[in-house]
Design a protein around this motif. Structure first.
Motif, PDB file in Angstrom:
ATOM      1  N   ASP A  94     -68.937  27.097 -11.289  1.00 19.46           N
ATOM      2  CA  ASP A  94     -68.500  28.415 -10.553  1.00 19.46           C
ATOM      3  C   ASP A  94     -67.045  28.935 -11.289  1.00 19.46           C
ATOM      4  OD1 ASP A  94     -70.580  28.191  -9.002  1.00 19.46           O
ATOM      5  OD2 ASP A  94     -69.685  27.842  -7.281  1.00 19.46           O
ATOM      6  N   THR A  95     -67.126  30.040 -10.814  1.00 22.82           N
ATOM      7  CA  THR A  95     -65.566  30.799 -11.170  1.00 22.82           C
ATOM      8  C   THR A  95     -65.185  31.112  -9.839  1.00 22.82           C
ATOM      9  OG1 THR A  95     -66.261  31.578 -13.358  1.00 22.82           O
ATOM     10  CG2 THR A  95     -64.622  32.950 -12.089  1.00 22.82           C
ATOM     11  N   VAL A  96     -64.009  30.629  -9.444  1.00 28.25           N
ATOM     12  CA  VAL A  96     -63.462  30.901  -8.040  1.00 28.25           C
ATOM     13  C   VAL A  96     -62.220  31.594  -8.337  1.00 28.25           C
ATOM     14  CG1 VAL A  96     -62.475  29.834  -6.057  1.00 28.25           C
ATOM     15  CG2 VAL A  96     -64.206  28.714  -7.109  1.00 28.25           C
ATOM     16  N   VAL A  97     -62.033  32.808  -7.571  1.00 27.87           N
ATOM     17  CA  VAL A  97     -60.680  33.785  -7.622  1.00 27.87           C
ATOM     18  C   VAL A  97     -60.137  33.389  -6.326  1.00 27.87           C
ATOM     19  CG1 VAL A  97     -60.166  35.930  -7.963  1.00 27.87           C
ATOM     20  CG2 VAL A  97     -61.789  35.467  -9.151  1.00 27.87           C
ATOM     21  N   GLU A  98     -58.553  33.121  -6.427  1.00 30.43           N
ATOM     22  CA  GLU A  98     -57.851  32.760  -5.325  1.00 30.43           C
ATOM     23  C   GLU A  98     -56.578  33.538  -5.630  1.00 30.43           C
ATOM     24  OE1 GLU A  98     -56.457  28.794  -4.635  1.00 30.43           O
ATOM     25  OE2 GLU A  98     -55.384  28.975  -6.752  1.00 30.43           O
ATOM     26  N   CYS A  99     -56.025  33.705  -4.347  1.00 33.49           N
ATOM     27  CA  CYS A  99     -54.833  34.209  -4.220  1.00 33.49           C
ATOM     28  C   CYS A  99     -53.929  34.024  -2.913  1.00 33.49           C
ATOM     29  CB  CYS A  99     -54.754  35.940  -4.411  1.00 33.49           C
ATOM     30  SG  CYS A  99     -53.078  36.759  -4.510  1.00 33.49           S
ATOM     31  N   GLY A 100     -52.856  33.394  -2.914  1.00 29.94           N
ATOM     32  CA  GLY A 100     -52.194  32.962  -4.039  1.00 29.94           C
ATOM     33  C   GLY A 100     -52.078  31.433  -4.204  1.00 29.94           C
ATOM     34  N   ILE A 101     -51.233  31.082  -5.349  1.00 36.77           N
ATOM     35  CA  ILE A 101     -51.437  29.749  -5.823  1.00 36.77           C
ATOM     36  C   ILE A 101     -50.756  28.830  -4.898  1.00 36.77           C
ATOM     37  CG2 ILE A 101     -49.675  29.745  -7.289  1.00 36.77           C
ATOM     38  CD1 ILE A 101     -51.679  28.156  -9.110  1.00 36.77           C
ATOM     39  N   GLY A 102     -49.671  29.228  -4.196  1.00 31.54           N
ATOM     40  CA  GLY A 102     -48.820  28.545  -3.428  1.00 31.54           C
ATOM     41  C   GLY A 102     -48.262  27.268  -4.067  1.00 31.54           C
ATOM     42  N   SER A 103     -48.420  26.020  -3.650  1.00 33.27           N
ATOM     43  CA  SER A 103     -47.999  24.647  -4.162  1.00 33.27           C
ATOM     44  C   SER A 103     -49.186  24.210  -4.822  1.00 33.27           C
ATOM     45  CB  SER A 103     -47.288  23.761  -3.305  1.00 33.27           C
ATOM     46  OG  SER A 103     -46.226  24.269  -2.628  1.00 33.27           O
ATOM     47  N   GLY A 104     -50.341  24.852  -4.997  1.00 37.31           N
ATOM     48  CA  GLY A 104     -51.523  24.219  -5.653  1.00 37.31           C
ATOM     49  C   GLY A 104     -52.642  23.365  -4.976  1.00 37.31           C
ATOM     50  N   ALA A 105     -52.167  23.114  -3.800  1.00 38.81           N
ATOM     51  CA  ALA A 105     -53.168  21.994  -3.004  1.00 38.81           C
ATOM     52  C   ALA A 105     -54.505  22.759  -2.828  1.00 38.81           C
ATOM     53  CB  ALA A 105     -52.789  21.753  -1.406  1.00 38.81           C
ATOM     54  N   MET A 106     -54.747  23.869  -2.683  1.00 38.09           N
ATOM     55  CA  MET A 106     -56.085  24.413  -2.488  1.00 38.09           C
ATOM     56  C   MET A 106     -56.714  24.886  -3.934  1.00 38.09           C
ATOM     57  SD  MET A 106     -58.477  25.238  -0.082  1.00 38.09           S
ATOM     58  CE  MET A 106     -60.043  24.615  -1.085  1.00 38.09           C
ATOM     59  N   THR A 107     -55.911  25.154  -5.080  1.00 39.34           N
ATOM     60  CA  THR A 107     -56.206  25.268  -6.253  1.00 39.34           C
ATOM     61  C   THR A 107     -56.858  23.789  -6.853  1.00 39.34           C
ATOM     62  OG1 THR A 107     -54.396  26.551  -6.556  1.00 39.34           O
ATOM     63  CG2 THR A 107     -55.576  26.258  -8.395  1.00 39.34           C
ATOM     64  N   ALA A 108     -56.032  22.738  -6.574  1.00 37.25           N
ATOM     65  CA  ALA A 108     -56.535  21.459  -6.967  1.00 37.25           C
ATOM     66  C   ALA A 108     -57.883  20.998  -6.511  1.00 37.25           C
ATOM     67  CB  ALA A 108     -55.375  20.489  -6.569  1.00 37.25           C
ATOM     68  N   VAL A 109     -58.108  21.428  -5.170  1.00 36.88           N
ATOM     69  CA  VAL A 109     -59.296  21.059  -4.310  1.00 36.88           C
ATOM     70  C   VAL A 109     -60.697  21.992  -5.423  1.00 36.88           C
ATOM     71  CG1 VAL A 109     -60.871  21.311  -2.451  1.00 36.88           C
ATOM     72  CG2 VAL A 109     -58.592  20.524  -2.557  1.00 36.88           C
ATOM     73  N   PHE A 110     -60.474  23.168  -5.671  1.00 39.44           N
ATOM     74  CA  PHE A 110     -61.369  24.147  -6.405  1.00 39.44           C
ATOM     75  C   PHE A 110     -61.694  23.406  -7.682  1.00 39.44           C
ATOM     76  CE2 PHE A 110     -60.085  28.036  -3.434  1.00 39.44           C
ATOM     77  CZ  PHE A 110     -61.276  27.755  -2.652  1.00 39.44           C
ATOM     78  N   ALA A 111     -60.440  23.148  -8.278  1.00 39.69           N
ATOM     79  CA  ALA A 111     -60.564  22.708  -9.805  1.00 39.69           C
ATOM     80  C   ALA A 111     -61.200  21.470  -9.916  1.00 39.69           C
ATOM     81  CB  ALA A 111     -59.132  22.484 -10.387  1.00 39.69           C
ATOM     82  N   HIS A 112     -61.090  20.493  -8.794  1.00 39.14           N
ATOM     83  CA  HIS A 112     -61.756  19.227  -8.762  1.00 39.14           C
ATOM     84  C   HIS A 112     -63.323  19.553  -8.482  1.00 39.14           C
ATOM     85  CE1 HIS A 112     -62.363  14.918  -7.888  1.00 39.14           C
ATOM     86  NE2 HIS A 112     -62.921  15.147  -6.701  1.00 39.14           N
ATOM     87  N   ILE A 113     -63.543  20.653  -8.007  1.00 35.34           N
ATOM     88  CA  ILE A 113     -65.052  20.744  -7.693  1.00 35.34           C
ATOM     89  C   ILE A 113     -65.830  21.384  -8.816  1.00 35.34           C
ATOM     90  CG2 ILE A 113     -66.620  21.528  -6.299  1.00 35.34           C
ATOM     91  CD1 ILE A 113     -64.838  21.290  -3.724  1.00 35.34           C
ATOM     92  N   VAL A 114     -65.058  22.567  -9.438  1.00 40.07           N
ATOM     93  CA  VAL A 114     -65.815  23.274 -10.377  1.00 40.07           C
ATOM     94  C   VAL A 114     -65.962  22.705 -11.802  1.00 40.07           C
ATOM     95  CG1 VAL A 114     -65.062  25.427  -9.527  1.00 40.07           C
ATOM     96  CG2 VAL A 114     -63.786  24.285 -11.548  1.00 40.07           C
TER      97      VAL A 114
END
Length: 263
Positions: A101-121
């Protein structure tokens, strides 16, 4: 069984003290020193997880993999409030994030949610993260690098007031102060039929988001919060812990309908 790589973040577990030491092998060089003795970190590379490693005093640590949960809760360098695992797991499920998948998020913060998304995609997917504060970007990328997830994330250093560049994202997630200002932008970035997610900490923010969603072609709107209650691990006196991590944020979800349509 998996083996330790030189880029891994590992746990050295002291079975006598019940203590964990978190080490990123790409950053922690040389020797690891404790009152139990020292050991060469290079000796960990190539060993299997679950094996023991001995210090020069003969004391043994167990080598364990650092899970994503471990890293987010205990090792993530925080410049902002983070999205906790109790919320992030539900967010990822409700947004139907999956490999490729391609997931678009805003904002990155400290990257915790980003890491979860990246782990899954996975390696075939991408997380595209918008963030206007450079110090947050640098810190989040440092955290993602320690998890070997940086190559799955594209960071755009820009304000989303002018909109997202993407037009066919599989999921869009907003974690900003005034998300209702950007819901139209999120709508245009999202595939029809797919999910928008919004996280806010206060009730008045939820109300503003709901007002905006009512004006637009969305359906399946949901507002919820996730409460987590842990228990004391004493068989003879098994009961809830005295303190409970309750409210952290309100979660809002909605499914995009075709333009010109309303539920």
């Amino acid at each position: 069984m998996a083996v330790v790589k030189e880029t891994d973040t590992v746990i050295l577990y002291d079975p006598e003290k019940g203590k964990k030491y978190f080490l990123n092998l790409s950053l922690a060089k040389g020797k690891f020193n404790t009152d139990r003795g020292e050991l060469e970190l290079s000796e960990l590379v190539g060993k299997r997880y679950g094996e023991f490693v001995e210090t020069h005093k003969g004391f043994r640590y167990v080598i364990l993999p650092c899970t994503l949960y471990d890293f987010i809760m205990y090792k993530l360098n925080r410049l902002t409030q983070i999205i906790y695992p109790k919320d992030s797991a539900y967010i990822a499920l409700r947004l139907n994030v999956k490999p490729g998948d391609t997931v678009v998020e805003c904002g990155i913060g400290s990257g915790a949610m980003t890491a979860v998304f990246a782990h899954i995609v996975g390696d075939t997917g991408k997380v595209i993260s918008y963030e206007k504060r450079e110090e947050f970007i640098k810190n989040a990328l440092s955290n993602l690098r320690k998890l070997n997830l940086e190559n799955r994330v594209i960071v755009k250093h820009k304000d989303i007031a002018e909109g997202f560049d993407e037009k066919d994202a599989d999921a869009v997630f907003l974690d900003v102060r005034e998300p209702w200002l950007y819901i139209e932008h999120a709508y245009r970035a999202l595939k029809t039929g797919n999910m928008l997610g919004v996280l806010v900490p206060t009730v008045n923010q939820v109300i503003e988001v709901l007002k905006k969603l009512e004006e637009m072609p969305f359906m399946d709107v949901e507002v919820c919060e996730i409460l987590l209650r842990k228990y004391k691990l004493v068989p003879e006196r098994f009961r809830p812990e005295d303190r409970m991590p309750a409210h952290t944020a309100y979660l809002i979800f909605a499914r995009k309908l075709p333009e010109g349509m309303k539920e």
